[in-house]
Scaffold this active site. Structure first.
Site, PDB file in Angstrom:
ATOM      1  N   ASP A 156       0.816  -1.209   0.000  1.00  0.00           N
ATOM      2  CA  ASP A 156       0.000   0.000   0.000  1.00  0.00           C
ATOM      3  C   ASP A 156       0.852   1.263   0.000  1.00  0.00           C
ATOM      4  OD1 ASP A 156       0.968  -0.398   2.583  1.00  0.00           O
ATOM      5  OD2 ASP A 156      -0.988  -0.737   3.476  1.00  0.00           O
TER       6      ASP A 156
ATOM      7  N   ASP B 145      -7.697  -3.485  14.561  1.00  0.00           N
ATOM      8  CA  ASP B 145      -9.073  -3.785  14.135  1.00  0.00           C
ATOM      9  C   ASP B 145      -9.103  -4.947  13.140  1.00  0.00           C
ATOM     10  OD1 ASP B 145      -7.877  -2.600  11.964  1.00  0.00           O
ATOM     11  OD2 ASP B 145      -9.329  -0.970  11.752  1.00  0.00           O
TER      12      ASP B 145
ATOM     13  N   HIS C  76      -7.242  -5.112  10.362  1.00  0.00           N
ATOM     14  CA  HIS C  76      -6.950  -4.768   8.967  1.00  0.00           C
ATOM     15  C   HIS C  76      -5.639  -5.400   8.501  1.00  0.00           C
ATOM     16  CE1 HIS C  76      -4.856  -0.823  10.375  1.00  0.00           C
ATOM     17  NE2 HIS C  76      -3.923  -1.674  10.023  1.00  0.00           N
TER      18      HIS C  76
ATOM     19  N   GLU D 178      -9.744  -2.209   5.641  1.00  0.00           N
ATOM     20  CA  GLU D 178     -10.356  -1.961   6.940  1.00  0.00           C
ATOM     21  C   GLU D 178     -11.582  -2.865   7.115  1.00  0.00           C
ATOM     22  OE1 GLU D 178      -8.886  -0.086   8.990  1.00  0.00           O
ATOM     23  OE2 GLU D 178      -7.912   1.597   7.997  1.00  0.00           O
TER      24      GLU D 178
END
Ligand code: PGA
Length: 241
Positions: A67, A136, A138, A143
Site C-alpha cells: 500500500d 481492528d 486490517h 479496513e
C-alpha cells in the site's frame, strides 16, 4: 494455517526473516510482497544482517508493496516508498527497477489501481506476501467491512487507523485520509502469506482473526482459508490462543 511461536520480538523477527530468506534461496527471482508498519522492521533488519554476511542475494528479487498513502510523494519521509528504502532497499543489493509500490502522487485512483494490478499480474503474481495486522484486524489498508473480492483500490482511512498512524506524523492533521492498497483478493492470490504479530496489544485481535469466524468485519480472518498461511507471533501476541 501454521502458527510459529517466538519468544519475543527479536525471535519473531528472526523466524520471519528465515522464512523470507528460504523463499529467496529457493527461488532467487521470486516476487516478495512487502509491508510497512512497526512490526516488520526487525525482520528487515535481520535480512540486511544476513545480506551483509553474504548469506542472501536480492539481485533478482522483485518486490511489490501492499500500500501507499494517496497524495504523498516518494520523498516525503512518511511515504511508504521512503520507509521501504530506509528500512530495507537502500541496504541490500536489490535492483531498484524491480521495486514496485502504488504511486501516491497519481491522484487518478482508478487508473493507479488498475496500473498496480497489472504490475502484479505482469511479474507473475506474488510468491510470498508479508503482512502485519492492525488492532481492528486490517491487513494492508483493508479496513473492517472491506469486500473480500477486491483488487487494488483506494480507501478512506478509518479514525482508528488515523489515530494509530499519527505517531509517525507531526500532527494528526498531517495524516493522509486516503490510501491505495492491494485488496484482499490480491493478498489471497499470493502463493504464501506470512503474518507477523508482536506484543500484548495484538493478542485479542490475533485470537479473533485466526480463531473466530471468517468475516469481512475482521479482514485478516480470511487468511484462515489460505492454503499456505503462516502466522509468526511472539509470546505476548499469541498469549490468548
Ligand atoms: P504495526 O502495524 O506493525 O505498526 O503494528 C500493523 C498494521 O497496521 O498493519
Amino acid at each position: 494455517m501454521k502458527i510459529i511461536r517466538a519468544k519475543d520480538y527479536k525471535d519473531m523477527s528472526r523466524k520471519a526473516a528465515n522464512i523470507i530468506s528460504a523463499q529467496v534461496i529457493m527461488k532467487p527471482n521470486c516476487v516478495l510482497g512487502l509491508a510497512t508498519g512497526g512490526t516488520p522492521v526487525g525482520t528487515y533488519k535481520q535480512l540486511i544482517d544476513w545480506y551483509n554476511k553474504g548469506d542472501l542475494d536480492f539481485s533478482e528479487v522483485t518486490t511489490v508493496n501492499l500500500d501507499e498513502y494517496r497524495g504523498l510523494p516518494r520523498e516525503n519521509p512518511q511515504s511508504y516508498w521512503y520507509f521501504m528504502h530506509d528500512n530495507l532497499f537502500n541496504h541490500v543489493n536489490i535492483d531498484h527497477s524491480r521495486i514496485n509500490l502504488p504511486d501516491g502522487t497519481n491522484l487518478d485512483a482508478a487508473a493507479e489501481c488498475a496500473r498496480y494490478d497489472e504490475v502484479i499480474r505482469s511479474v507473475g503474481g506474488i510468491d510470498l506476501q508479508l503482512l502485519g495486522i492492525g488492532h481492528d484486524g486490517h491487513i494492508g489498508f483493508n479496513e473492517p467491512g472491506s469486500a473480500f473480492e477486491l483488487g487494488t483500490h483506494c480507501v478512506d482511512l478509518t479514525q482508528d487507523t488515523i489515530e494509530a498512524n499519527k505517531r509517525f506524523f507531526e500532527s494528526i492533521d498531517d495524516v493522509p485520509r486516503q490510501a491505495y492498497t492491494m485488496g484482499i483478493k490480491t493478498i489471497m492470490q499470493a502463493r504464501k502469506v506470512l503474518l507477523v504479530a508482536s506484543g500484548k496489544d495484538k493478542a485479542s485481535i490475533v485470537k479473533k482473526a485466526f480463531f473466530g469466524p471468517v468475516t469481512p468485519e475482521v479482514p485478516a480472518s480470511i487468511l484462515q482459508m489460505h492454503p499456505d498461511f503462516i502466522l509468526v507471533g511472539d509470546e505476548e501476541a499469541l498469549s490468548e490462543i
